[in-house]
Motif scaffolding. Structure first.
Motif, short mmCIF file in Angstrom:
data_model
loop_
_atom_site.label_atom_id
_atom_site.label_comp_id
_atom_site.label_asym_id
_atom_site.label_seq_id
_atom_site.Cartn_x
_atom_site.Cartn_y
_atom_site.Cartn_z
N LEU A 61 3.63 9.35 -6.16
CA LEU A 61 4.14 10.67 -5.74
C LEU A 61 5.65 10.73 -6.48
N ILE A 62 6.22 9.67 -6.52
CA ILE A 62 7.78 9.88 -7.02
C ILE A 62 7.86 9.63 -8.54
N ALA A 101 5.56 -4.53 -6.71
CA ALA A 101 5.43 -4.49 -5.27
C ALA A 101 4.48 -5.41 -4.80
N ILE A 102 3.29 -5.41 -5.52
CA ILE A 102 1.94 -6.07 -5.31
C ILE A 102 2.27 -7.49 -5.74
N LEU A 103 2.93 -7.84 -6.98
CA LEU A 103 3.20 -9.29 -6.97
C LEU A 103 3.96 -10.07 -6.37
N ARG A 104 5.17 -9.09 -5.71
CA ARG A 104 5.99 -9.70 -4.70
C ARG A 104 5.43 -10.23 -3.54
N LEU A 138 0.70 -1.17 0.12
CA LEU A 138 0.05 -0.10 0.00
C LEU A 138 0.96 1.26 -0.20
N PHE A 139 1.86 1.44 0.89
CA PHE A 139 2.54 2.38 0.93
C PHE A 139 3.58 2.60 -0.29
N THR A 140 3.87 1.45 -0.73
CA THR A 140 4.70 1.19 -2.12
C THR A 140 4.01 2.07 -3.24
N VAL A 141 2.69 1.53 -3.41
CA VAL A 141 1.90 2.05 -4.32
C VAL A 141 1.63 3.72 -4.38
N ALA A 147 7.97 -2.13 9.74
CA ALA A 147 8.87 -2.90 9.18
C ALA A 147 8.08 -2.84 7.59
N GLY A 148 6.75 -3.06 7.51
CA GLY A 148 6.13 -2.87 6.29
C GLY A 148 6.12 -1.58 5.66
#
Length: 296
Positions: A119-120, A252-255, A111-114, A168-169
């Motif tokens: 943003l980036i 990130a999701i697939l991982r 979630l944070f990665t998406v 950690a997430g």
């Protein structure tokens, strides 16, 4: 190298990134089990990092080109971020049952990665893809809640373990985004990968030396170090290459299907019971990943 550069952002690159991300998920399930295995998490990680140092040093120093001087700050940030992640993971594994905390870490990260990728990197998920993210997270946190109800060990430290798992997430999201930016900034992606494994492997051996908690060297330590290093090369290397070739958020999701692989490993090889509820929740995780993939 030329071929990899040529397929970046193409349909071929997209398909290869998908395979790499799923490979990273499978390998990460093995890696997490290794760190939570025979030794305490701090010692296990130190043993693996020693092997990573030995194997990556000659490649980084003598095979791939050295990173440009103007990008060393990227590597410095990478070392700090991964140190924080590794410490949080060791603290989490030390306090909580693997089947409880692992899905929380993996569920918080994407979630944070998406959000960070939006943003980036300017990546934006469609409504269908966000629905897939919701399904995946529901499956991950549902699996953790179910395992939490069943677990009989480390219940007295369960609340701090869950708090550390969320932290950690978040660190997973930070390092995924940072590494994706770094591997795209360096002309040769293998330079980034080689120096990543070399530079991020110093910390835990130093901590182990300070703590004076090294076990007596034996064949089991050598196997753990070698297998752990090879799995780390595959797991982290695959997902970072996937983020260079295609979408950071989708990789990130697939991982995070690593939780499904972890449960399957426990069922097939360790003969652990799965049960209909776990199968349903794992199916939800897999469905979420599929929806994200087809919804793009």
């Amino acid at each position: 190298m030329t071929w990899l550069t040529a397929i970046e952002g193409t349909q071929t690159g997209h398909h290869l990134a998908m395979v790499l991300a799923l490979s990273a998920a499978l390998l990460h399930a093995f890696f997490g089990a290794l760190q939570k295995g025979r030794y305490d998490p701090w010692t296990s990680r130190a043993i693996i990092d020693c092997s990573l140092l030995v194997l990556s040093a000659p490649i980084a120093l003598f095979v791939v080109p050295w990173p440009p001087l103007d990008l060393w700050w990227v590597f410095a940030g990478m070392v700090v971020i991964h140190f924080i992640y590794k410490v949080l993971m060791a603290m989490t594994y030390q306090r909580g049952a693997y089947t409880v905390v692992y899905p929380v870490v993996r569920g918080t990260g994407p979630l944070f990665t998406v959000l960070g990728a939006g943003l980036i990197f300017g990546e934006h998920f469609t409504g269908v893809q966000w629905a897939g993210v919701g399904l995946l997270m529901a499956g991950l946190f549902g699996l953790s809640a179910y395992n939490m109800a069943k677990v009989t060990v480390a219940r007295e430290t369960l609340v701090p373990a869950l708090g550390l798992a969320v932290a950690a997430g978040l660190s997973v999201a930070v390092y995924t985004t940072w590494d994706a930016w770094g591997i795209r900034a360096v002309e040769n992606p293998f330079t980034f990968l080689a120096w990543f494994f070399f530079l991020t492997a110093f910390d835990f051996p130093v901590i182990a030396a300070v703590r004076r908690r090294w076990p007596r060297p034996d064949a089991a330590m050598v196997r753990l170090g070698l297998f752990g290093a090879l799995i780390a090369f595959g797991s982290f290397g695959c997902v970072m290459m996937a983020t260079r070739l295609d979408s950071v958020g989708e990789a990130a999701i697939l991982r995070e299907t690593s939780t499904v692989f972890a449960a399957l490993i426990g069922w097939l090889w360790l003969k652990e019971p799965v049960g209909p509820r776990r199968i349903m929740l794992m199916s939800l995780i897999a469905l979420g990943a599929v929806v994200v993939e087809i919804g793009g």
